[in-house]
Each structure stands twice: as structure tokens, then as C-alpha cells.
Design a protein around this motif. Structure first.
Motif, PDB file in Angstrom:
ATOM      1  N   ILE A  57       0.839  -1.206   0.000  1.00  0.00           N
ATOM      2  CA  ILE A  57       0.000   0.000   0.000  1.00  0.00           C
ATOM      3  C   ILE A  57       0.872   1.255   0.000  1.00  0.00           C
ATOM      4  O   ILE A  57       0.638   2.195  -0.780  1.00  0.00           O
ATOM      5  N   VAL A  58       1.894   1.292   0.867  1.00  0.00           N
ATOM      6  CA  VAL A  58       2.762   2.471   0.960  1.00  0.00           C
ATOM      7  C   VAL A  58       3.518   2.674  -0.348  1.00  0.00           C
ATOM      8  O   VAL A  58       3.652   3.814  -0.833  1.00  0.00           O
ATOM      9  N   MET A  59       4.008   1.589  -0.960  1.00  0.00           N
ATOM     10  CA  MET A  59       4.707   1.707  -2.243  1.00  0.00           C
ATOM     11  C   MET A  59       3.776   2.262  -3.309  1.00  0.00           C
ATOM     12  O   MET A  59       4.179   3.104  -4.124  1.00  0.00           O
ATOM     13  N   THR A  60       2.532   1.809  -3.311  1.00  0.00           N
ATOM     14  CA  THR A  60       1.555   2.311  -4.284  1.00  0.00           C
ATOM     15  C   THR A  60       1.249   3.781  -4.050  1.00  0.00           C
ATOM     16  O   THR A  60       1.161   4.571  -4.992  1.00  0.00           O
ATOM     17  N   ILE A  61       1.089   4.173  -2.767  1.00  0.00           N
ATOM     18  CA  ILE A  61       0.772   5.563  -2.435  1.00  0.00           C
ATOM     19  C   ILE A  61       1.901   6.499  -2.875  1.00  0.00           C
ATOM     20  O   ILE A  61       1.656   7.584  -3.420  1.00  0.00           O
ATOM     21  N   PHE A  62       3.161   6.090  -2.688  1.00  0.00           N
ATOM     22  CA  PHE A  62       4.268   6.956  -3.056  1.00  0.00           C
ATOM     23  C   PHE A  62       4.479   7.046  -4.567  1.00  0.00           C
ATOM     24  O   PHE A  62       5.220   7.904  -5.026  1.00  0.00           O
ATOM     25  N   ASN A  63       3.826   6.170  -5.311  1.00  0.00           N
ATOM     26  CA  ASN A  63       3.866   6.274  -6.768  1.00  0.00           C
ATOM     27  C   ASN A  63       2.811   7.225  -7.303  1.00  0.00           C
ATOM     28  O   ASN A  63       2.769   7.508  -8.498  1.00  0.00           O
ATOM     29  N   ILE A  64       1.921   7.694  -6.415  1.00  0.00           N
ATOM     30  CA  ILE A  64       0.917   8.675  -6.813  1.00  0.00           C
ATOM     31  C   ILE A  64       1.578  10.040  -6.900  1.00  0.00           C
ATOM     32  O   ILE A  64       2.306  10.460  -6.000  1.00  0.00           O
ATOM     33  N   ALA A  65       1.325  10.741  -8.003  1.00  0.00           N
ATOM     34  CA  ALA A  65       2.028  12.010  -8.257  1.00  0.00           C
ATOM     35  C   ALA A  65       1.605  13.103  -7.288  1.00  0.00           C
ATOM     36  O   ALA A  65       2.437  13.836  -6.755  1.00  0.00           O
TER      37      ALA A  65
END
Length: 311
Positions: free
Chosen positions: A223-231
Motif C-alpha cells: 500500500i505504501v509503495m503504491t501511495i508513493f507512486n501517486i504524483a
């Protein structure tokens, strides 16, 4: 004098213990327990009523929250008779089979709680990592199957516990350490080899609580990895905010539970009051705080509560 069965050496009753030496003020000690029970009952029933009444909340996240609320009610009801009996009426005797039944249900609801928290972590994982297919993946029938799988898993692994206790002879003290029955507490009173109980209990702990916590941790790494890929930083904050309630629920469940396990295994010489207090935090605090946390941190539930009371 403790009565014994002549063939199995089972005590007729176990002696429950509240806070040794404080018997004169038990009626005052009962007050915070009554407050905790009333708060847990009202809070969890309120969450169930709000989700049931508002069709907009018939979504996966809130259905899992309803499962958690029902389980918290079960946890509270499993300890209520003996705790209030001990502190309100000084009734400290519990029959052998009743003790085994209470032991089973306390551990069962505790393990189901862990399984539901894992299911809620999966819900957040799908909602953030695959939002377009969220409703298609977590359909109501699939949610019900997940809930059923949690119940069946924990019932299956816990089913041998009462029988592992019943095979043991008891010829020592029949005084337990708490105002309710727990497996580690009961098996310590046996005057026989309890290595099977200890080994099986450890295996259950690893296959349920530890495995669930590991999977929850992995879910949040993704989840955290996905969130940090959000611009957008605003979108990151919005996505993370949907997980805050669940993270709080995980922390208030697992931290006291792990503390109790560590104290039971590695700090046996700590004062009995420490054991009692940690056990109380583990069993009583999550059912009280879960509905409060979700009511405060979840905007839809908060708005529904305000709307209900404004009427």
C-alpha cells in the motif's frame, strides 16, 4: 475442599481471581468494568445500526467493519458473566466445563478479530492498488465467504483446546489468575506434562496471530509503495487517510496481545497485578476503542451519527 472426579481428577470448580487483597473495594473496581462493557455494547451496536440503516454504507469496508463489531460484542459477552460476578457479587466459583467453554470463546473471538483485521487490510490493499476493480473483486458473496473462512479456520484450530485440557489431571490449587478462564492460565494448574498443550498453543499462535500480522505488514508495504507512486501529494494524503482507522485498530489489538504473550513466557516473576492489567487491556480495550476510532476517523459514519442525533 476441592471436589475431584475419581477417574479424571478434574476439579469440580475453578476459583476465579480479581485483584488479590482488594476484595473490600471490589464494588468500586466493578464501576470501570461496567463503563467499559456499556461503552463497548453501545458503540458496536450503534455502528451496526448505522451501517444497516444507510444503504450508502453497504460497501466492502463497512461490511468488514460490521463483522468486527459483531466479533467485539461476542468478546465482551464472553467475559461479562464472570467479571461482573466476581467484582459485583463476589461470586468466584466457575464449573470446570463452564470454564473450558469460556476459555474457548475468549480465544475464538480473539483469533477471529485477528482474521477480520487481516481481511480489512486486504480491503484497503484492493481499494488503493486496484480501485477500478474494487467493487468487482470484493462482492458481497465474496465478503461473506471471507468471513466464513475466518470463522472456520479459527474454530478448527481451537477445537482441540478443551480436549487437551480435559485429558490433564488437576491435583494442585484450583485458583486461576484472572476473573475469566484462559488456556495458559488453566493448563498451569495441571499436575502432569503439559508440553503437548504448550507446543500446540505455540503452533496456533504462529499460524494465526503471527501469520495474520505478517500478512497485514506485507499488505501495508505494498500500500505504501503504491501511495508513493501517486504524483499528487494531496491524493497521497487522501489515500493514506483511508487506512488510519484500520492501522489504529491493528495497533490497539496486537500491541497488548503481544505484551501479554511476552509476559506469560519471559516475565513470569512480574507482579500478578501487571499480568491482570495487561490481560485487561488485551481483552477489554479493543471492543471499546474500535467503534470510537471508526466513528471519529470515518467521515461517512461520523456524518450518519450526527444525522441520527440531529433528528
Amino acid at each position: 475442599m476441592v471436589g475431584f472426579n475419581s477417574t479424571s481428577f478434574h476439579p469440580a470448580t475453578f476459583q476465579l481471581t480479581g485483584f488479590p487483597g482488594q476484595e473490600a473495594v471490589y464494588h468500586w473496581i466493578a464501576v470501570p468494568f461496567v463503563v467499559l462493557y456499556v461503552t463497548a455494547m453501545v458503540g458496536n451496536c450503534l455502528v451496526l445500526c448505522i451501517v444497516w440503516a444507510d444503504r450508502r454504507l453497504h460497501q466492502p469496508m463497512y461490511l468488514f467493519l460490521c463483522m468486527l463489531a459483531v466479533n467485539d460484542l461476542g468478546m465482551s459477552l464472553s467475559t461479562l458473566p464472570t467479571v461482573l460476578g466476581t467484582f459485583c457479587f463476589h461470586s468466584t466459583d466457575i464449573a470446570f466445563n463452564s470454564c473450558l467453554a469460556q476459555m474457548f470463546f475468549i480465544h475464538f473471538f480473539s483469533m477471529v478479530d485477528s482474521g477480520i483485521l487481516l481481511a480489512m487490510a486486504f480491503d484497503r490493499l484492493v481499494a488503493i492498488c486496484n480501485p477500478l476493480r474494487y467493487a468487482a473483486i470484493l462482492t458481497p458473496p465474496r465478503i461473506m465467504r471471507i468471513g466464513l473462512a475466518v470463522v472456520v479456520r479459527n474454530f478448527s484450530v481451537l477445537f482441540p483446546f478443551p480436549f487437551l485440557i480435559k485429558r490433564l489431571p488437576f491435583c494442585r490449587s484450583n485458583a486461576l489468575s484472572h476473573a475469566y478462564c484462559l488456556h495458559p492460565d488453566v493448563m498451569k494448574l495441571a499436575c502432569a506434562d503439559i508440553s503437548v498443550n504448550v507446543s500446540y498453543g505455540l503452533a496456533v499462535l504462529l499460524l494465526t496471530f503471527v501469520l495474520d500480522l505478517l500478512l497485514i505488514f506485507i499488505s501495508y508495504v505494498v500500500i505504501v509503495m503504491t501511495i508513493f507512486n501517486i504524483a499528487s501529494g494531496r491524493e497521497r494524503l487522501k489515500a493514506l487517510n483511508t487506512c488510519i482507522s484500520h492501522i489504529c485498530a491493528v495497533l490497539i489489538f496486537y500491541i497488548p496481545m503481544m505484551s501479554v504473550s511476552v509476559i506469560h513466557r519471559y516475565a513470569r516473576h512480574t507482579p500478578p497485578l501487571v499480568h491482570s492489567l495487561m490481560s485487561i487491556f488485551y481483552l477489554f480495550i479493543p471492543p471499546v476503542l474500535n467503534p470510537i476510532i471508526y466513528s471519529i476517523k470515518t467521515k461517512e459514519i461520523r456524518k450518519s451519527i450526527l444525522k441520527m442525533f440531529s433528528r
